[in-house]
Design a protein around this motif. Structure first.
Motif, mmCIF file in Angstrom:
data_model
loop_
_atom_site.group_PDB
_atom_site.id
_atom_site.type_symbol
_atom_site.label_atom_id
_atom_site.label_comp_id
_atom_site.label_asym_id
_atom_site.label_seq_id
_atom_site.Cartn_x
_atom_site.Cartn_y
_atom_site.Cartn_z
ATOM 1 N N LEU A 60 10.358 1.436 1.242
ATOM 2 C CA LEU A 60 10.382 1.296 -0.605
ATOM 3 C C LEU A 60 8.728 1.584 -0.861
ATOM 4 C CD1 LEU A 60 12.182 -2.132 -0.838
ATOM 5 C CD2 LEU A 60 12.547 0.467 -1.720
ATOM 6 N N LYS A 61 7.788 0.929 0.057
ATOM 7 C CA LYS A 61 7.052 0.844 -0.142
ATOM 8 C C LYS A 61 5.824 2.777 0.080
ATOM 9 C CE LYS A 61 4.611 -2.446 -0.420
ATOM 10 N NZ LYS A 61 4.344 -2.708 -2.039
ATOM 11 N N ILE A 62 6.936 3.775 1.033
ATOM 12 C CA ILE A 62 6.348 4.468 0.684
ATOM 13 C C ILE A 62 6.827 5.368 -0.705
ATOM 14 C CG2 ILE A 62 7.501 7.489 1.714
ATOM 15 C CD1 ILE A 62 7.498 6.354 4.070
ATOM 16 N N VAL A 63 7.608 5.276 -0.868
ATOM 17 C CA VAL A 63 8.135 5.654 -2.703
ATOM 18 C C VAL A 63 7.288 5.575 -3.509
ATOM 19 C CG1 VAL A 63 10.204 5.412 -4.736
ATOM 20 C CG2 VAL A 63 10.910 5.288 -2.453
ATOM 21 N N ASP A 64 6.876 3.996 -3.268
ATOM 22 C CA ASP A 64 5.816 2.922 -4.357
ATOM 23 C C ASP A 64 4.702 3.687 -4.408
ATOM 24 O OD1 ASP A 64 7.616 1.296 -5.132
ATOM 25 O OD2 ASP A 64 6.369 -0.328 -3.723
ATOM 26 N N ALA A 65 3.682 4.653 -2.886
ATOM 27 C CA ALA A 65 2.547 5.739 -2.628
ATOM 28 C C ALA A 65 3.047 6.696 -3.102
ATOM 29 C CB ALA A 65 2.729 5.238 -1.296
ATOM 30 N N VAL A 66 4.293 7.098 -3.415
ATOM 31 C CA VAL A 66 3.915 7.985 -3.767
ATOM 32 C C VAL A 66 4.241 8.189 -5.341
ATOM 33 C CG1 VAL A 66 6.088 10.168 -4.056
ATOM 34 C CG2 VAL A 66 6.157 9.056 -1.706
ATOM 35 N N ASN A 67 5.194 7.875 -5.906
ATOM 36 C CA ASN A 67 4.659 7.697 -7.354
ATOM 37 C C ASN A 67 3.488 6.703 -7.579
ATOM 38 O OD1 ASN A 67 7.243 8.218 -8.055
ATOM 39 N ND2 ASN A 67 8.383 6.143 -6.925
ATOM 40 N N GLY A 68 2.691 6.523 -6.555
ATOM 41 C CA GLY A 68 1.705 5.490 -7.762
ATOM 42 C C GLY A 68 1.556 4.514 -8.107
ATOM 43 N N LYS A 69 2.615 3.442 -7.350
ATOM 44 C CA LYS A 69 2.012 2.070 -7.892
ATOM 45 C C LYS A 69 1.883 1.684 -6.769
ATOM 46 C CE LYS A 69 7.011 2.706 -10.529
ATOM 47 N NZ LYS A 69 8.190 2.856 -10.237
ATOM 48 N N MET A 70 1.174 0.172 -7.066
ATOM 49 C CA MET A 70 0.537 -1.176 -6.117
ATOM 50 C C MET A 70 1.374 -2.001 -6.713
ATOM 51 S SD MET A 70 -2.750 -1.785 -5.152
ATOM 52 C CE MET A 70 -3.951 -0.161 -6.519
ATOM 53 N N ARG A 71 1.881 -2.127 -5.768
ATOM 54 C CA ARG A 71 2.837 -3.990 -5.691
ATOM 55 C C ARG A 71 2.337 -4.656 -4.500
ATOM 56 N NH1 ARG A 71 9.059 -1.919 -6.763
ATOM 57 N NH2 ARG A 71 8.800 -0.246 -8.472
ATOM 58 N N LYS A 72 2.252 -5.821 -4.697
ATOM 59 C CA LYS A 72 2.599 -7.350 -3.753
ATOM 60 C C LYS A 72 3.461 -6.888 -2.473
ATOM 61 C CE LYS A 72 -1.093 -10.558 -5.555
ATOM 62 N NZ LYS A 72 -1.207 -11.902 -5.531
ATOM 63 N N MET A 73 3.135 -7.178 -1.424
ATOM 64 C CA MET A 73 3.852 -7.173 0.309
ATOM 65 C C MET A 73 4.895 -8.836 -0.392
ATOM 66 S SD MET A 73 3.808 -4.950 2.074
ATOM 67 C CE MET A 73 4.068 -5.734 3.392
ATOM 68 N N PRO A 74 6.066 -8.768 -0.672
ATOM 69 C CA PRO A 74 6.697 -9.951 -0.335
ATOM 70 C C PRO A 74 6.566 -10.726 0.792
ATOM 71 C CG PRO A 74 8.149 -7.890 0.052
ATOM 72 C CD PRO A 74 7.017 -7.829 0.327
ATOM 73 N N PHE A 75 6.913 -12.436 0.440
ATOM 74 C CA PHE A 75 6.930 -13.442 2.170
ATOM 75 C C PHE A 75 5.789 -12.809 1.936
ATOM 76 C CE2 PHE A 75 10.757 -10.548 2.875
ATOM 77 C CZ PHE A 75 11.952 -11.404 1.870
ATOM 78 N N GLY A 76 4.566 -13.384 1.619
ATOM 79 C CA GLY A 76 3.035 -13.946 2.044
ATOM 80 C C GLY A 76 2.994 -12.600 3.251
ATOM 81 N N PHE A 77 3.295 -11.094 2.979
ATOM 82 C CA PHE A 77 2.198 -10.853 4.401
ATOM 83 C C PHE A 77 0.753 -9.985 4.206
ATOM 84 C CE2 PHE A 77 6.914 -9.798 5.815
ATOM 85 C CZ PHE A 77 6.479 -10.092 6.562
#
Length: 83
Positions: A60-77
């Protein structure tokens, strides 16, 4: 063409390092727990599910990076490796 001082690049790198560190810790715990007879099997299964969740999170983080999205990590990571 990237800027290593970019906030986006630092966030993505921090998230990647956090996922990698969590995966390493989980695998070490699986090796230790595997030596316990019955409880080791149950805990090993739980840790395997955690590893699977980390792999899904990584994808999911790879897909976000490719699409240029910046989301927070779940579970306090949110652990910062870079300043």
């Amino acid at each position: 063409m990237s800027n290593k001082d970019s906030a986006y690049a630092k966030t993505v790198a921090n998230q990647a390092l956090t996922i990698a560190a969590a995966n390493i810790v989980t695998n070490i715990l699986k090796l230790i727990v595997a030596k316990i007879p019955i409880l080791g099997g149950i805990l090993g299964l739980v840790l395997s599910l955690v590893t699977l969740a980390l792999v899904v999170l990584c994808v999911l983080k790879i897909v976000d990076a490719v699409n240029g999205k910046m989301r927070k990590m779940p579970f306090g990571f949110e652990i910062s490796a870079f300043k």
